[in-house]
Design a protein around this motif. Sequence first.
Motif, short mmCIF file in Angstrom:
data_model
loop_
_atom_site.label_atom_id
_atom_site.label_comp_id
_atom_site.label_asym_id
_atom_site.label_seq_id
_atom_site.Cartn_x
_atom_site.Cartn_y
_atom_site.Cartn_z
N ASP A 517 -2.08 67.54 20.05
CA ASP A 517 -2.52 68.42 18.96
C ASP A 517 -1.40 68.68 17.96
OD1 ASP A 517 -4.53 69.71 17.69
OD2 ASP A 517 -4.40 71.57 18.84
N GLY A 518 -0.49 67.73 17.84
CA GLY A 518 0.58 67.88 16.88
C GLY A 518 1.71 68.76 17.39
N ALA A 519 2.74 68.92 16.58
CA ALA A 519 3.90 69.73 16.96
C ALA A 519 4.41 70.46 15.74
CB ALA A 519 5.00 68.83 17.53
N ASP A 520 4.90 71.70 15.96
CA ASP A 520 5.47 72.43 14.83
C ASP A 520 6.86 71.89 14.53
OD1 ASP A 520 7.25 73.59 16.67
OD2 ASP A 520 6.00 75.35 16.94
N VAL A 521 7.44 72.37 13.46
CA VAL A 521 8.71 71.79 13.00
C VAL A 521 9.82 72.03 14.02
CG1 VAL A 521 9.29 73.83 11.63
CG2 VAL A 521 10.31 71.62 11.05
N ASP A 522 9.85 73.21 14.65
CA ASP A 522 10.90 73.49 15.63
C ASP A 522 10.79 72.56 16.84
OD1 ASP A 522 11.93 75.50 14.06
OD2 ASP A 522 10.77 77.08 15.05
N ALA A 524 9.34 69.59 16.95
CA ALA A 524 9.64 68.21 16.57
C ALA A 524 11.14 67.99 16.41
CB ALA A 524 8.91 67.89 15.27
N GLU A 525 11.83 68.94 15.79
CA GLU A 525 13.27 68.78 15.62
C GLU A 525 14.00 68.90 16.95
OE1 GLU A 525 14.45 69.95 11.12
OE2 GLU A 525 14.32 71.63 12.53
N ARG A 526 13.54 69.81 17.82
CA ARG A 526 14.17 69.94 19.14
C ARG A 526 13.95 68.67 19.97
NH1 ARG A 526 12.56 74.59 19.97
NH2 ARG A 526 10.65 74.18 21.16
N LEU A 527 12.77 68.07 19.83
CA LEU A 527 12.51 66.81 20.52
C LEU A 527 13.47 65.73 20.03
CD1 LEU A 527 10.76 65.03 22.39
CD2 LEU A 527 9.19 64.71 20.47
N GLY A 528 13.67 65.69 18.71
CA GLY A 528 14.61 64.71 18.16
C GLY A 528 16.02 64.93 18.68
N ASP A 536 19.98 63.17 11.52
CA ASP A 536 19.43 64.52 11.57
C ASP A 536 17.94 64.44 11.88
OD1 ASP A 536 19.29 67.44 10.93
OD2 ASP A 536 18.01 66.66 9.33
N PRO A 537 17.44 65.17 12.89
CA PRO A 537 16.02 65.10 13.23
C PRO A 537 15.10 65.45 12.07
CG PRO A 537 17.22 66.18 15.00
CD PRO A 537 18.18 66.01 13.86
N LEU A 587 7.21 66.46 27.66
CA LEU A 587 6.08 67.33 27.35
C LEU A 587 5.97 68.45 28.38
CD1 LEU A 587 3.47 67.92 25.70
CD2 LEU A 587 2.27 66.40 27.31
N GLN A 588 6.18 68.12 29.64
CA GLN A 588 6.10 69.12 30.70
C GLN A 588 7.21 70.16 30.54
OE1 GLN A 588 6.16 66.98 34.39
NE2 GLN A 588 4.19 65.98 34.03
N ARG A 589 8.42 69.70 30.23
CA ARG A 589 9.53 70.65 30.03
C ARG A 589 9.23 71.55 28.83
NH1 ARG A 589 12.64 66.09 31.40
NH2 ARG A 589 13.06 65.62 29.21
N TRP A 590 8.67 70.95 27.78
CA TRP A 590 8.30 71.76 26.61
C TRP A 590 7.29 72.83 27.01
CZ3 TRP A 590 3.24 72.07 24.86
CH2 TRP A 590 3.04 72.79 23.69
N ALA A 591 6.30 72.47 27.82
CA ALA A 591 5.28 73.42 28.23
C ALA A 591 5.88 74.55 29.07
CB ALA A 591 4.16 72.71 29.00
N VAL A 592 6.77 74.19 30.00
CA VAL A 592 7.41 75.20 30.84
C VAL A 592 8.26 76.14 29.98
CG1 VAL A 592 9.12 75.57 32.66
CG2 VAL A 592 7.36 73.81 32.93
N ASP A 593 9.05 75.55 29.06
CA ASP A 593 9.88 76.38 28.18
C ASP A 593 9.03 77.26 27.27
OD1 ASP A 593 12.09 75.22 29.32
OD2 ASP A 593 12.45 73.81 27.68
N LEU A 594 7.96 76.68 26.71
CA LEU A 594 7.13 77.43 25.79
C LEU A 594 6.43 78.60 26.49
CD1 LEU A 594 5.91 77.65 22.90
CD2 LEU A 594 3.94 76.39 23.79
N THR A 595 5.87 78.36 27.66
CA THR A 595 5.18 79.44 28.36
C THR A 595 6.17 80.52 28.80
OG1 THR A 595 5.25 78.11 30.40
CG2 THR A 595 3.20 78.08 29.12
#
Length: 935
Positions: A517-522, A524-528, A536-537, A587-595
């Motif tokens: 469902d897409g990604a916000d700018v933060d 996307a840049e953190r992923l980069g 620069d991401p 993606l899993q780490r992102w979900a854990v960090d986000l929650t």
Amino acid sequence: MDVLGPLRLTVEGRTVDVRGPKRRAVLALLALAQDRTVPVDVLVDALWPSEVPESGRQALQSHVSRLRGQLGSASPRLESGPDGYRLVLDDDGLDVTEARELLTSARGRAAHDPARASALLREAMGLWRGPVLPDLADVLPVATAIEECAQLHREVTDALIGSAVAAGRAEEVLGLAAASVTADPLREPAVLLLMRALAAAGRAPEALRTGREYRHRLAEEAGLDPSADLDQLEREIAGGAAGPAPRPRADVRPTTRLIGRDAEVGALHLRLASERLVTVVGPGGVGKTRVALEVGRSGAATAVLLLAPVTDPAALPHALAAALGLDVVQGDVLAACLAVLGDRPGLLVVDNCEHLVDTARDMVDAILSACPRLAVLATSREPLGLAAECVVRLAPLRLPGNEPDLARVPAVAVFLDRAGRVRPGVQPTREELRTIADIVHRLDGMPLAIELAAGRLSTFSLADLRSRLARSLDLLGGGRIRGDTRHRTLRATLEWSYQLLSEDEQRLFRHLSVFVDGADVDTAERLGADLGLAGDPGSVLARLVDASMIEVRFEGGTRYRMLETLRAFGLDRLAAVGESEAAVAQLQRWAVDLTAWIAATMATEDEPEADAVLRREVGNLRAAWRSVRSRGALDAAAAMVTSLFDAVAYRDLVELRSWAEELADDPALHDHPLAAAVLGTAGEAVYHRGDHAKAERLARAGLERAADGRGTAYCLMPLSVVALARGAHGASAAHALAAAELGGRSGEALGVAALALAYSGDADGARVLGDRALAGSVSPTLRSWAAYVTGEIETSVGRRDLAEPHYVRAVEFARRAGNTFLAGVASVGLVAARAAAGRAAEALVGYREVIDYFARTGNWTHQWTTVRNLADLLRRLGDEDTAAQLDAAADGAPDAPARDAPPGDGRHPSGGPVLPRDAVLQVARRAIEQNLTRS
């Protein structure tokens, strides 16, 4: 007329020899139109695609006149109109129509009479006499019809194999099934049918070998993995349980200007005026979604349901509910959606059905059955397969011929529009327009391919673009990926565009593709940054946007999305370079960090921001959840669930509650450090759907495993609210105070304890605890809790006039936080206070709103409190019988809160049977309207 082979015209039982390729083409086009008028311009363009001679129309008229002569007594069937010609056929006058009817009839019989279905399908197969219209394949509209006939043949073949297996005649279709796979070795449905036929014929080892060969072939030629259906079928065959093939089931706004589709949009509006279900089909990238959104925009669609972010079939009703703006906490989600759509006229757009076609078909079927005045416009790469379906195949954009004004031709106009975003203000010369015309021809007029090519003008001149495009297509177009030529061309274009990216750009593009469902700018840049990009991401993201590999939208914050075709391509590239597991882990780490961030932020004054992020990211969290569950990532699953305790308790997001219950049932959780917190979260989830006994069992099981204060507090909270609902005020206060001593949830726990004391008659003690809760209130939810508790304390001592402003404050804070549950609960107290103040009309309107809210969310525990309060008001208004009926229903409900009514309280039994729940709501709503009319 017969077209399933060489063209054959039969008049009065004799075959008529129609000579001349152009005359035969005219006859074929008129027949394939199936009683529709074919415009003169369409016929002329088909006969002379390169250059129409000055005498073209006269020559066409001559061909039609000669055809009439050959029709003999049937010549009146060839009608002339002001705009074109029409060939009127009998119901059985065209073999392809007969084949479709036989297929439809067979599908209708497949479930209960597979033998008869097989016979009908064999009859349909017999209608093919060889290659379809082989001498007319160079006529473009005929070529399109030939491909449609090939698809029909595949459908008939598949249905015949499936029905024969179901009828116990697998041996008879083994050759046909093998030939189907030979014709298209990468078509998975054909492979699965062959495997089923082999297994049913007693050749299970050969069936399993066929599956293994398909896996290898798919990986080697396409770099893809098969679907989960193959895994399931292999397990069934290996276990000796493989049965027959599954039987067919019963029959946002756009961000760019739509160019060259006025006719298609207008035609769809006309179709929808007379058809209940219209499905726009075509290859990926042809523009189905964009056209459907335009129809929805200009037709004021009731809702637009985008299925691309939905990966779990079970989540489809929830996605529909979200599209309708509907919160459903308990019960049948689809039924709630159907109730909202109801008997009102409207249009529902359902986009990207292909990856959920079975579930989407069932859902649309249910919508059409339950909502007789609603029309559905769907898009998919294949038809849904419903009897009511009108299929509209969306062709590529019209390509340039010898028009004097090339810039007005749709395919060229799209290129120029997108190129203008890369090179604003540049006007192409006549020679450059001819170069563009060549480019769009080579891209087959596919909108996505054209947009990608135009985006490359940031790097290359038109001449360079044309030369590189030719070389790239030659290099990448030779692999056999799919049967559809245009899909191969589009895939080659995607690969070419991807190869023009730098290594950093390619890597970030690949890894962004797992965000459904897409990604916000933060993000996307953190992923980069996590990928260790050399540049620069943010700059890499900008390049991906410039290259049209991702889209950027700014509504509600910057967000990057991929077209679904591009996202699928990115996933393929991940697999090809061996990064799939690494990307999923990210993606899993992102979900854990986000929650975890959501949990922490919801305890602060920034709670509204956390709520907005949670609701925006549900699609991505859903994908992460399914990945952690499918891979057995217990640590990540437990971290996600326990971080979502507040969302489970207050947000009415039913999916999140189901995750907690699902994890609580996992035997692997038993010895996990977060087991107690998970079980407590699950207990909270179960409490909200009214199963108080299970909620208590889960919470007590969690207490037995609790090894820290957090886990203990998570279990004590559901125990406290269950006890409160049961009227066990002492136990409720004890549990809540014990949780408060452990910290973390102290404000909420002190509020529950204060309610327990207030309800037991200890208003002074309740005020002390309420003050303590208020002192630690930072987030809007805790402020709402404190205000609500104060209002309840004042109500408990009969001072509803003082309670009202506290309820108002509680509702305001709850709504600010996105806390829909607490806003509803506080509204119950607010309306009761207004009723007690004698403002009956205002209270009745409030009760109507609150009853509708709890009916929508399915929370009957609090609905019963509302019903009881309404009964009190109705009794004061003289409506004794209705009040007694409502009280009796609440008193007999197992999920209703306890209410100890003192003797002589004025309530009277109804003397009749207890009302079912639906009837309770009907009676309540009717009483509200009647009393409003009287007031």
